[in-house]
Write a protein that holds these residues in place. Structure first.
Motif, PDB file in Angstrom:
ATOM      1  N   GLU A 137      -6.044   4.387  -1.138  1.00 15.62           N
ATOM      2  CA  GLU A 137      -7.283   3.799  -0.375  1.00 15.62           C
ATOM      3  C   GLU A 137      -7.175   2.396  -0.416  1.00 15.62           C
ATOM      4  O   GLU A 137      -6.234   1.767  -1.278  1.00 15.62           O
ATOM      5  N   ARG A 138      -7.715   1.828   0.630  1.00 16.30           N
ATOM      6  CA  ARG A 138      -7.577   0.293   0.906  1.00 16.30           C
ATOM      7  C   ARG A 138      -8.541  -0.264  -0.494  1.00 16.30           C
ATOM      8  O   ARG A 138      -7.985  -1.225  -1.030  1.00 16.30           O
ATOM      9  N   SER A 139      -9.376   0.275  -0.906  1.00 18.33           N
ATOM     10  CA  SER A 139     -10.083  -0.121  -2.247  1.00 18.33           C
ATOM     11  C   SER A 139      -9.308  -0.019  -3.485  1.00 18.33           C
ATOM     12  O   SER A 139      -9.240  -1.147  -4.391  1.00 18.33           O
ATOM     13  N   ASP A 140      -8.211   0.726  -3.503  1.00 16.59           N
ATOM     14  CA  ASP A 140      -7.305   0.773  -4.717  1.00 16.59           C
ATOM     15  C   ASP A 140      -6.387  -0.304  -4.313  1.00 16.59           C
ATOM     16  O   ASP A 140      -5.923  -0.934  -5.558  1.00 16.59           O
ATOM     17  N   LEU A 141      -5.879  -0.598  -3.171  1.00 21.43           N
ATOM     18  CA  LEU A 141      -4.928  -1.721  -2.959  1.00 21.43           C
ATOM     19  C   LEU A 141      -5.573  -2.925  -3.317  1.00 21.43           C
ATOM     20  O   LEU A 141      -5.048  -4.044  -4.093  1.00 21.43           O
ATOM     21  N   LEU A 142      -6.868  -3.090  -2.760  1.00 20.01           N
ATOM     22  CA  LEU A 142      -7.650  -4.545  -3.293  1.00 20.01           C
ATOM     23  C   LEU A 142      -7.691  -4.812  -4.794  1.00 20.01           C
ATOM     24  O   LEU A 142      -7.619  -5.755  -5.255  1.00 20.01           O
ATOM     25  N   LYS A 143      -7.746  -3.537  -5.533  1.00 25.91           N
ATOM     26  CA  LYS A 143      -8.171  -3.564  -6.930  1.00 25.91           C
ATOM     27  C   LYS A 143      -7.021  -3.979  -7.598  1.00 25.91           C
ATOM     28  O   LYS A 143      -6.730  -4.803  -8.597  1.00 25.91           O
ATOM     29  N   ARG A 192       0.789  -1.238   0.096  1.00 23.89           N
ATOM     30  CA  ARG A 192       0.070  -0.100   0.018  1.00 23.89           C
ATOM     31  C   ARG A 192       0.622   1.251  -0.004  1.00 23.89           C
ATOM     32  O   ARG A 192       1.786   1.317   0.975  1.00 23.89           O
ATOM     33  N   GLY A 193       0.721   2.156  -1.019  1.00 25.62           N
ATOM     34  CA  GLY A 193       1.378   3.395  -1.207  1.00 25.62           C
ATOM     35  C   GLY A 193       0.886   4.412  -0.630  1.00 25.62           C
ATOM     36  O   GLY A 193      -0.267   4.338   0.078  1.00 25.62           O
ATOM     37  N   PRO A 194       1.554   5.672  -0.336  1.00 29.41           N
ATOM     38  CA  PRO A 194       1.000   6.725   0.538  1.00 29.41           C
ATOM     39  C   PRO A 194      -0.034   7.443  -0.305  1.00 29.41           C
ATOM     40  O   PRO A 194      -0.216   7.262  -1.571  1.00 29.41           O
ATOM     41  N   GLY A 195      -1.030   7.585   0.545  1.00 24.76           N
ATOM     42  CA  GLY A 195      -2.385   8.133  -0.214  1.00 24.76           C
ATOM     43  C   GLY A 195      -3.284   7.110  -0.789  1.00 24.76           C
ATOM     44  O   GLY A 195      -4.192   7.629  -1.228  1.00 24.76           O
TER      45      GLY A 195
END
Ligand code: NAX
Length: 326
Positions: free
Chosen positions: A97-103, A92-95
């Motif tokens: 969202e968890r949903s971005d990481l999920l995708k 998970r990068g700075p800024g």
């Protein structure tokens, strides 16, 4: 000497694998009589580091290590693989969202699923470590329809082992005195560490502890947030302890859980304990003859039941975020 088994490992140049690969090659996962061929996958920019890992593995002269295949091609890494340790994932990068990481990570696992479906052994046993581990395993399974979903699991053994240490420390005992630790649910902060059925030297753990407030307000959050505590202390996420848990998970699955004990594994739910069928959910399981069985019919109290439902809800939400990948 047995024929070697092929073990595909992703994220092989990363932190966890720098502990994990050496233990697999040394016979700690599949037994001291089982040779292995390591099929190591990395993204192209990490291939140079991967070569160095392969050099070090060779320099250990492990008698059970019968071959190393470093590659950036998933088709090569998963070819005829009997086992897969899926560690590689985007952090998970700075800024972010968890949903971005999920995708983002969901995309990795949907692509891998299609390749596993095509080139791996049909009996492959898979453990997903890369986060969000349970949902990544679910996505992979949906994209690998020819692989039995029972063979696609996710890692909650690190949480289980963390629970053993916390309980042993609380009572001033040894982890080896404890049996039947349990983690329900998602490998996230909604996980439910549960000592209801645990024993310490054969005595019921809740009676020995005799401190419900500690169990509820200290034990559960400490275990559930231990990953963040390690990051805060080390500036990087758990690596050696995660590798150790992967060894424990696969070894118990393949060689069996200890007599009189169980372990925690995130597996495809069969609807046990009212959890939606098909979600990859952590349960108490015993393993025998290379297969796992969920311990049935444990009496679950209302407090734990409510928390189990919360974790199920989180998994349903994660799954819904990635609907286009299923
Ligand atoms: P690192 O960042 O050190 O290593 C990950 C490696 O994966 C990198 O070398 C990267 O190049 C590689 N990679 C990325 N995308 C890939 C792809 N598509 N195919 C192949 N390789 C790829 O992370 P590390 O500390 O080793 O952690 C790996 C994963 O484990 C992370 O997702 C982390 O969140 C997760 N963890 C899961 C735990 C669990 O209990 N389930 C606990 C420990 C850890 O936090």
């Amino acid at each position: 000497m047995k024929a070697p088994v092929r073990v595909a490992v992703t994220g092989a140049a990363g932190q966890i694998c720098y502990s994990l690969l050496f233990r697999v090659a040394n016979g700690e996962m599949f037994g001291k009589d089982q040779p292995v061929i390591l099929q190591l996958l990395e993204i192209t920019p990490a291939l140079k580091v991967l070569e160095a890992v392969a050099m070090e593995l060779n320099d250990c002269a492990f008698p059970l290590l019968h071959g190393i295949v470093p590659t950036d091609s998933p088709e090569v890494a998963f070819k005829d693989a009997d086992y897969a340790l899926l560690v590689g994932a985007k952090p998970r990068g700075p800024g972010m969202e968890r949903s971005d990481l999920l995708k983002d990570n969901g995309k990795i696992f949907s692509a891998l699923g299609k390749i596993v479906d095509k080139v791996a052994s049909k009996n492959i046993k898979i453990v997903v470590v890369g986060n969000p581990a349970n949902t990544n395993a679910y996505i992979l399974s949906k994209n690998a329809p020819s692989i039995n979903p029972r063979n696609i699991t996710a890692l909650t053994r690190l949480d289980h082992n963390r629970g053993l240490h916390q309980l042993a420390a609380k009572v001033g005992g040894k982890v080896s005195d404890i049996k039947k630790m349990l983690i329900w649910g998602n490998h996230s902060t909604t996980q439910v560490p549960d000592i209801t059925y645990a024993t310490i030297n054969g005595k019921a753990a809740p009676t020995v502890v005799n401190d419900d407030a500690w169990t509820r307000d200290a034990f559960i959050p400490t275990v559930a947030k231990r990953g963040a505590a390690v990051i805060a202390a080390r500036g990087a996420s758990s690596a050696a302890s995660a590798a150790n848990a992967v060894v424990d998970h696969m070894r118990d699955w393949v060689l069996g859980t200890a007599e009189g004990d169980w372990t925690s594994m995130a597996v495809s739910s069969d609807g046990s304990y009212g959890i939606e069928k098909g979600l990859v959910y952590s349960y108490p399981v015993i393993c025998k003859n290379g297969d796992w069985t969920i311990i049935p019919n444990l009496p679950v109290n209302d407090f734990i039941k409510a928390k189990m439902k919360e974790s199920e809800k989180e998994l349903q939400e994660e799954r819904d975020t990635c609907k286009d990948l299923l």
